[in-house]
Enzyme design. Structure first.
Site, mmCIF file in Angstrom:
data_model
loop_
_atom_site.group_PDB
_atom_site.id
_atom_site.type_symbol
_atom_site.label_atom_id
_atom_site.label_comp_id
_atom_site.label_asym_id
_atom_site.label_seq_id
_atom_site.Cartn_x
_atom_site.Cartn_y
_atom_site.Cartn_z
ATOM 1 C CG ASP A 63 -1.753 1.224 1.328
ATOM 2 O OD1 ASP A 63 -2.357 1.567 0.307
ATOM 3 O OD2 ASP A 63 -1.775 1.857 2.392
ATOM 4 C CB THR A 96 -0.978 6.812 -2.022
ATOM 5 O OG1 THR A 96 -1.313 5.459 -1.849
ATOM 6 C CG2 THR A 96 -1.804 7.643 -1.085
ATOM 7 C CB THR A 97 0.952 3.367 -5.585
ATOM 8 O OG1 THR A 97 0.507 2.801 -4.372
ATOM 9 C CG2 THR A 97 2.265 2.750 -5.995
ATOM 10 C CG ASP A 404 -8.460 0.006 1.291
ATOM 11 O OD1 ASP A 404 -8.078 1.106 1.732
ATOM 12 O OD2 ASP A 404 -7.684 -0.945 1.058
#
Ligand code: ADP
Ligand code: MG
Length: 563
Positions: A63, A96-97, A404
């Site tokens: 994550d 985010t990634t 999530d």
């Protein structure tokens, strides 16, 4: 140097300074390095990172948000990217990634433009224009989803759509049996549809702080339940109190129901048993006064953030009042919102208007423990997901996944539009941006083209993670999109191109994709703007310790505590 050959010092001794191109290159390199770390974690086939913190604790995760939070990044430019990732996480809880990887790709393309002697300000302008256009393109290609949470029928109609979306959010990350996933999705949908509020500008607002997640070890994940109200991990304090109060009028106290011990140790001279009695009587009298006040305003439940003295408990029990003590501040605030009451910091100030209301306050057995349930609150938009599971790891994992899914639904409800996943929108955006670039004059056009290449990079990385030939895949996808199929993308799980990502249930909320573009562009342009890096020399170990101590003393932390 001044004109007389005397050096002019404007920086502290030991500070380092790099500027101009060197500073810029330096920053770009650091940011790219961080992006490269995250690159291999993108998508459902993303690899895990094992992170060891300074205490030796290990985290294994793919994550993006967790990785950057745990990594102790040193370089200021890389830190800026970390902040970006955190901002995206806070805003939409996903992407985010992608944001970090895109920022890295943008900087990498910018570097090539710098090599061609294009000034950073031109690149920055070009990137900003391209980002705006990219957002517009995403809006255009996104599909609207019809959500109606006004009526029970509306909710039933909306449910399958929400199910697909929650599934998309969980499927790639959460490894639990399909039954459990299905159950979690149902719980989350019930929670989200209960707390959703209609927004005047369209869509629905889901406040995450209206959904409380409470974990309790024991039983199994499939016993996870949605409670319409607040659940406290506390017991009723006294055996003589009722375990169940209907039509509860709740006093929320941020004050101890105890006689506070004085800060200074006082010496009391007692010479006769009579005096002891008098002394204790006085304490009892004060406590009784507090309880009488609570009774007088009409409360039949007391929820206290601080302690409750044995004697006070006894008086409360005698009056048939249910009391709970040492409740977390965050729970007190949730109760305040849910019951419509007001937290009072002194019993003396308590009035009838401060009381909250709930249909039922009841202590129930959950596994081996007891918990207090506050249900049928004045504000029905406060719910708790009570998560059950055999061990802490399962519970933590479940909590993350529930979050999530909640985030995914929250994002879609706020702006009910979705995009296909698997690189499809990135290919589409790149294609349309290149076309649009023709209308941009000057060297900015080159920056727009570079931006398009960077966006496409996301698809390339997904292809690589699936073990596909990146170039070949890219060409195939470009072809499909050029012929008008905006849903063509990468089936990462099976390692092949798919004509319609929607069939794979791989969709992303529009708001997440827009946020990714916005945040990545902001980070990249911020780094490109810097042409001077001035760093104070790092403190040596003993200096650090000394400084830390001084600060502590200032805050009065190291002073001996008075009893
Ligand atoms: P992020 O932190 O950016 O959300 P993820 O690891 O969740 O990173 O990866 C998100 C990307 O992976 C998105 O582009 C999404 O469309 C894609 N993706 C997720 N599941 C699949 C799948 N089964 N097939 C193809 N792409 C997928
Ligand atoms: Mg994700």
């Amino acid at each position: 140097m001044s004109t007389y050959g005397i050096p002019v010092l404007i920086l502290k001794e030991g500070a380092s300074r790099t500027y101009g191109r060197e500073a810029l290159r330096n920053n770009i390199m650091a940011a790219k390095a961080l992006a490269e770390v995250l690159m291999s974690s993108l998508g459902p086939k993303g690899l895990d990172k094992m992170l060891v913190d300074s205490f030796g604790d290990i985290t294994v995760t793919n994550d993006g948000a967790t990785i950057v939070k745990e990594m102790e990044v040193q370089h200021p430019a890389a830190k800026l990217l970390v902040e970006t990732a955190k901002a995206v996480d806070a805003e939409v809880g996903d992407g985010t990634t992608s944001a970090v990887v895109l920022a890295g790709a943008l900087l990498s393309k910018a570097e090539a433009l710098l090599d061609q002697n294009i000034h950073p300000t031109i690149i920055i302008e070009g990137f900003k224009k391209a980002a705006e256009k990219a957002s517009e393109i995403l809006e255009e290609v996104a599909d609207s989803v019809s959500v109606d949470l006004e009526t029970p029928e509306g909710i039933e109609k909306t449910r399958p759509i929400l199910k697909e979306l929650a599934y998309a959010a969980l499927a790639s990350k959460y490894i639990a049996s399909p039954d459990v996933v299905e159950h979690f999705i149902n719980v989350v949908i019930d929670a989200v549809t209960t707390v959703a509020e209609k927004r005047p500008e369209g869509g629905y607002l889901v406040r995450s702080d209206n959904i409380k997640i409470e974990k309790k070890k024991g039983s199994s994940l499939s016993e996870t339940r949605l409670i319409k109200g607040i659940v406290l991990d506390k017991e009723v304090v006294h055996p003589g109190m009722p375990r169940r109060v209907e039509k509860a009028k709740i006093a929320l106290l941020d004050a101890p129901l105890e006689i506070e011990k004085p800060d200074i140790t006082a010496k009391i001279n007692i010479t006769s048993p009579d005096q002891i009695k008098k002394f204790l009587d006085e304490e009892t009298r004060l406590l009784k006064e507090m309880v009488d006040k609570i009774v007088a305003v009409g409360a039949n439940v007391v929820i206290c953030q601080k302690g409750i003295d044995d004697v006070a408990q006894h008086f409360l029990a005698k009056k048939g009042i249910l009391a709970v003590r040492r409740v977390k501040r965050s729970d007190m605030e949730k109760l305040e919102r849910a019951t419509g009451g007001r937290i009072v910091t002194s019993v003396r100030d308590l009035s009838e208007n401060d009381l909250g209301y709930a249909e039922l306050v009841e202590e129930r057995r959950v596994g081996n423990d007891k918990m207090v349930f506050v249900e049928g609150c004045r504000n029905p938009k406060a719910v708790t997901i009570l998560v059950r599971g055999a061990n802490d790891m399962l519970l933590d994992d479940a909590e993350r996944s529930l979050n999530d899914a909640i985030n995914a639904l929250r994002n879609v409800l706020r702006e009910p539009k979705v995009l296909p996943g698997g690189g499809a929108p990135e290919i589409e955006v790149a294609m349309r941006l290149r076309k649009w670039a023709e209308t941009v004059s000057g060297k900015e056009q080159l920056a727009v083209l570079a931006f398009a290449d960077a966006v496409e990079e996301i698809a390339v990385i997904l292809a690589k993670s699936a073990g596909m030939d990146p170039l070949e895949t890219l060409m195939e996808l470009r072809k499909a999109h050029a012929s008008g199929n905006k849903y063509a993308g990468i089936n990462v799980i099976e390692g092949k191109i798919t004509e319609d990502m929607r069939k794979l249930r791989v969709v992303d909320p529009l708001s997440v994709k827009k946020q990714v573009i916005k945040a990545a562009t902001e980070a990249a342009t911020a780094i490109l703007k810097v042409d001077d890096l001035i760093a104070a020399s790092p403190l040596k170990k003993e200096e650090k310790e000394k400084k830390g101590k001084e600060e502590e003393e200032e805050k009065g932390l190291s002073k001996p505590e008075l009893d």
